[in-house]
Structure formats: structure tokens, C-alpha cells
Design an enzyme around this catalytic site. Structure first.
Site, PDB file in Angstrom:
ATOM      1  N   HIS A  51      66.514  17.451  -2.027  1.00 59.66           N
ATOM      2  CA  HIS A  51      67.431  18.521  -2.436  1.00 59.66           C
ATOM      3  C   HIS A  51      68.757  18.278  -1.739  1.00 59.66           C
ATOM      4  O   HIS A  51      68.794  17.839  -0.596  1.00 59.66           O
ATOM      5  CB  HIS A  51      66.873  19.892  -2.034  1.00 59.66           C
ATOM      6  CG  HIS A  51      67.521  21.024  -2.759  1.00 59.66           C
ATOM      7  ND1 HIS A  51      68.694  21.593  -2.354  1.00 59.66           N
ATOM      8  CD2 HIS A  51      67.152  21.663  -3.896  1.00 59.66           C
ATOM      9  CE1 HIS A  51      69.026  22.562  -3.201  1.00 59.66           C
ATOM     10  NE2 HIS A  51      68.124  22.635  -4.143  1.00 59.66           N
ATOM     11  N   ASP A  53      61.149  22.413  -8.323  1.00 54.30           N
ATOM     12  CA  ASP A  53      60.553  21.828  -9.539  1.00 54.30           C
ATOM     13  C   ASP A  53      59.200  21.190  -9.292  1.00 54.30           C
ATOM     14  O   ASP A  53      58.523  20.791 -10.240  1.00 54.30           O
ATOM     15  CB  ASP A  53      61.515  20.777 -10.116  1.00 54.30           C
ATOM     16  CG  ASP A  53      62.739  21.442 -10.724  1.00 54.30           C
ATOM     17  OD1 ASP A  53      63.849  21.116 -10.315  1.00 54.30           O
ATOM     18  OD2 ASP A  53      62.550  22.345 -11.570  1.00 54.30           O
TER      19      ASP A  53
END
Ligand code: SDX
Length: 381
Positions: free
Chosen positions: A267, A318
Site C-alpha cells: 500500500h 483487496d
């Protein structure tokens, strides 16, 4: 300031890494401590106690609603669920093989034709459009799913909330109470995430005083990319390819050896566990156990341990969402549209904030090309 060029001297990291591009009260991501808040409320409190509709109100108005206000918002959403007949008709002509995110982007763009208030950017006008969009995105996604399978769309029901209505419009069946609650929390978890790529896109478009439909159409396009919202589908495809927990390690070592990006990990902001993945991991395990299909969570956990050991990378939002949706019987290529069904609330919250105190968003580029190049007539080239 670089006097010669009149440019700010500061250069940013590639991809605007580390740049603070706006002030906002909508949401904040603390990447060091793994904390996500919406208008000051912690995501864990909202996941535990709130509903998606209450979260929508919070994102738009900066506080939790009273009972009458929440009932009012739910009534407004229910009153705006119906798609304009022209858009439903248009969707009948979409190719059955169209990418669902392309279908969503196209239908949302067409919705603007039938909203006389689409260019009323006052707070009241923009809130009306935000309500229409939030109510209609789930209907667009479910309608596309029915039509591409040769089935008639299922009408949205005014007595169901957005989460239950969506699942009901997909299958024609009402979800169980537990699945409905899990899906409602998934919508809360995906609602906002500060200046992620799709939200930033929506603010750049709104910053030119373009209409909200245009800003959301751009955001949907940004979200569809595999480095952003498109990752959830690819995580489930990875699990199906691996198939069994025993094959997880070999698959991952091969992927890392070929320098592949493993979807669902890493991320730009979080350098620790994404707080949303805590809930999604729980739901993936619970749904797997309820269906006797625990191999997906077992593969996920194996990969998680290995990715941390090898790359010190954590799962992002996700990583677990795809297996949870898969276990709810949702088709893989609808996972990213579901992300949009939730994130429309954050996008519209940011667009409202942009309109309320707008300045055109226009950064500079560091010119690295040649200078003083002479023009050579084509005969001499
Ligand atoms: C979302 O921004 C948001 O908030 C987004 C989001 C939201 O709610 O809106 O949280 C939703 O988009 C989550 C992210 C979903 N995308 C993926 O899962 C795709 C896989 N992830 C990577 O592509 C990557 O981690 C990004 C795109 C998410 C972040 O990329 P960065 O910040 O540009 O980091 P990078 O690509 O420069 O990687 C830094 C290092 C590199 O190693 P080195 O080359 O320096 O040795 O980490 C490695 C990368 O190779 N790395 C990975 C990796 N992610 C980073 N290596 C393998 N697999 C990965 N997934």
C-alpha cells in the site's frame, strides 16, 4: 521558489508519493499506526455499530445522523433508486462481454442526461445528485449482471437497505440476515480512504467545476485499474489458480522470482496492517467455514505469512474482500464494481468538499526535455 522558472523548487516522489495535496475532514489514513477514521470516527467503531446508510450521512454531513435524519436519508435513497427508463434501455444494448467497470462508467455518464440538476453545484444541488448516484450505482451494477445473463432486471425494493437490495437484485433472493450484515459492513469498510487515486481523480475533475457525474465517471475509470480497485478480482483469480493450500508456497516463490506484483499486498500509505483487512479476514474465514470451503482462507493465510517473511508486506483491503464476495456467490468481475458501490459515498463526500471551497487543482511538472531545438523544414529531415 526557482526564480528562473517561477516554479516551486520542491520535487515530489514519483506518483506524488508523500505529497499533501489538500485539506480534508472526510477521512484520514494513519499509515504508521494502521488507523482509518471517517470524520473523526474510527473504522472499527463504524464496522461494529454503524450501517452503510449511516456512514453515507456521516461522510456527507460530518456527523452521525439522528434517527429522523437517518430515516430521511434512507427514504431519499429509496425514492431515487429507479434508473431513468432511457438508461435501462441503453444498458440492454451493452455487449454481454463488456467489462463491468466499463458498463458502470458508461451508464453513470448517461445518467447525467436525465438529471436536470446535474449542473447545480450548490450544496443542496450537489447533495441531490450525490443521493441519486449513491442510490443508483448498485442498481446499475445489478441490472448489468442480470442483462448480460439474459435475465430481466430485478426491481429494487424500497424496504431493503442498499446492501440487502444489491444482493437481492443480483439473485432475486433476499440474503440471509448474517450475509446481509457482512455485506453492509463491507460497504462501510470501502466507503472512503482519503486521497486514493480514484478520489483524487474525482477532486481534480470537480476542481474545474465540472459536474458530479463527470467527476464520478473519472473516478470509476481510475478505480478499475489493477493497482487500485481492480486488485480484489485478481486476488481471487490467484486463489483459484493456486487451488490448494499445499501449493501456496511454490506459487509465491515463483511469483516473487519473476518479480511479479502479488495482488492484495502492499500500500502507498499503510506500512502496517490495513485495519479494514482485519474485518475482511474475519468475514472470509466465517463464510468459508459456513460453506465448508476453508481452503481459500488457508491459502490466504499461508501467502500472508510468506509475503511478510520475504517482503515485509502486509495485506491491503483487496486481499480478503474477494474471497468473501466469492463465498457470497458474487461473480469475480463484479468485485470492483462493488468497491465503487461503496466508494461513491466517499467520492461524493470529497466532491461536495471540493465544490464548497474550490481552487483549480493544477500541479507543475519538472521539464526534463531538450530546449532551444531549431525548426527543420520537412524537406531537410
Ligand atoms: C487499493 O490508495 C489507497 O488508499 C487505495 C485503497 C483505497 O481504499 O482506495 O487502499 C485501495 O487500491 C489497495 C491497493 C490494491 N492494489 C494491489 O493490491 C496491487 C498490488 N500492490 C502494489 O502494486 C503496490 O503495493 C501498490 C500499488 C498498492 C502501492 O505501490 P507503491 O506505493 O507505488 O509501491 P511500489 O510499487 O513502489 O513498491 C515498493 C516496493 C517495491 O520493491 P522494490 O522494487 O523497491 O524492491 O515494494 C514492492 C515493490 O516491488 N511491492 C511489491 C508489492 N507491492 C509493493 N512486491 C510484490 N507484490 C506487491 N504487491
Amino acid at each position: 521558489m526557482d526564480k528562473a522558472e517561477g516554479k516551486p523548487a520542491a520535487k515530489t516522489g514519483a506518483g506524488l508519493e508523500g505529497v499533501v495535496a489538500a485539506e480534508s475532514s472526510i477521512g484520514d489514513v494513519d499509515g504508521v499506526n494502521g488507523v482509518l477514521i471517517y470524520q473523526g470516527l474510527d473504522i472499527h467503531d463504524l464496522a461494529e455499530h454503524s450501517t452503510f446508510e449511516e456512514t453515507v450521512f456521516l461522510l456527507w454531513h460530518g456527523r452521525l445522523p439522528g434517527r429522523a435524519e437517518l430515516d430521511g436519508l434512507r427514504a431519499e435513497l429509496a425514492a431515487n433508486q429507479q434508473l431513468p427508463a432511457e438508461v435501462s434501455e441503453l444498458m440492454r444494448r451493452f455487449p454481454a462481454g463488456a467489462e463491468p467497470m466499463d458498463a458502470l462508467r458508461t451508464a453513470v455518464s448517461a445518467l447525467a442526461f436525465y438529471d436536470a440538476g446535474s449542473r447545480d453545484l450548490s450544496r443542496e444541488g450537489a447533495l441531490r445528485t450525490a443521493t441519486k448516484l449513491t442510490a443508483r450505482l448498485p442498481v446499475v451494477v445489478a441490472t448489468f449482471e442480470r442483462l448480460r445473463n439474459g435475465k430481466e432486471p430485478v426491481e429494487p425494493r424500497p424496504d431493503l437497505n442498499i446492501a440487502s437490495n444489491f444482493l437481492h437484485m443480483l439473485s432475486g433472493e433476499e440474503p440471509s440476515e448474517r450475509v446481509a450484515r457482512i455485506f453492509d459492513v463491507c460497504l462501510i469498510l470501502h466507503a472512503d480512504h482519503e486521497l486514493n487515486a480514484s478520489t483524487f481523480t474525482s477532486r481534480v475533475i470537480a476542481g474545474t467545476l465540472a459536474d458530479m457525474y463527470g467527476a464520478v465517471t473519472g473516478a470509476i475509470a481510475a478505480l478499475s485499474g489493477p493497482l487500485h480497485g481492480g486488485a480484489n478480482t485478481n486476488v481471487m483469480k490467484m486463489l483459484l489458480e493456486i487451488g490448494e493450500p499445499e501449493r501456496a508456497e511454490a506459487w509465491l516463490r515463483e511469483a516473487l522470482a519473476s518479480k511479479k506484483k502479488v495482488m492484495g499486498f502492499g500500500h502507498r500509505v499503510y506500512k502496517t496492517e490495513d485495519p479494514r483487512s482485519v474485518w475482511l479476514r474475519k468475514f472470509s474465514r466465517e463464510l468459508g467455514e459456513a460453506r465448508g470451503e476453508t481452503r481459500w482462507i488457508e491459502i490466504l493465510e499461508r501467502l500472508r505469512e510468506l509475503m511478510f517473511a520475504e517482503k515485509k508486506l502486509y495485506p491491503n483491503v483487496d486481499y480478503y474482500s474477494g474471497s468473501a464476495y466469492y463465498l457470497m456467490g458474487i461473480p469475480l468481475d463484479l468485485f470492483t464494481p462493488i468497491f465503487a458501490v461503496s466508494r461513491i459515498s466517499g467520492w461524493t463526500g470529497h466532491i461536495l468538499e471540493q465544490y464548497a471551497n474550490n481552487r483549480l487543482i493544477r500541479p507543475r511538472a519538472e521539464y526534463v526535455g531538450p530546449r532551444g531545438v531549431p525548426y527543420v523544414p520537412i524537406e531537410e529531415r
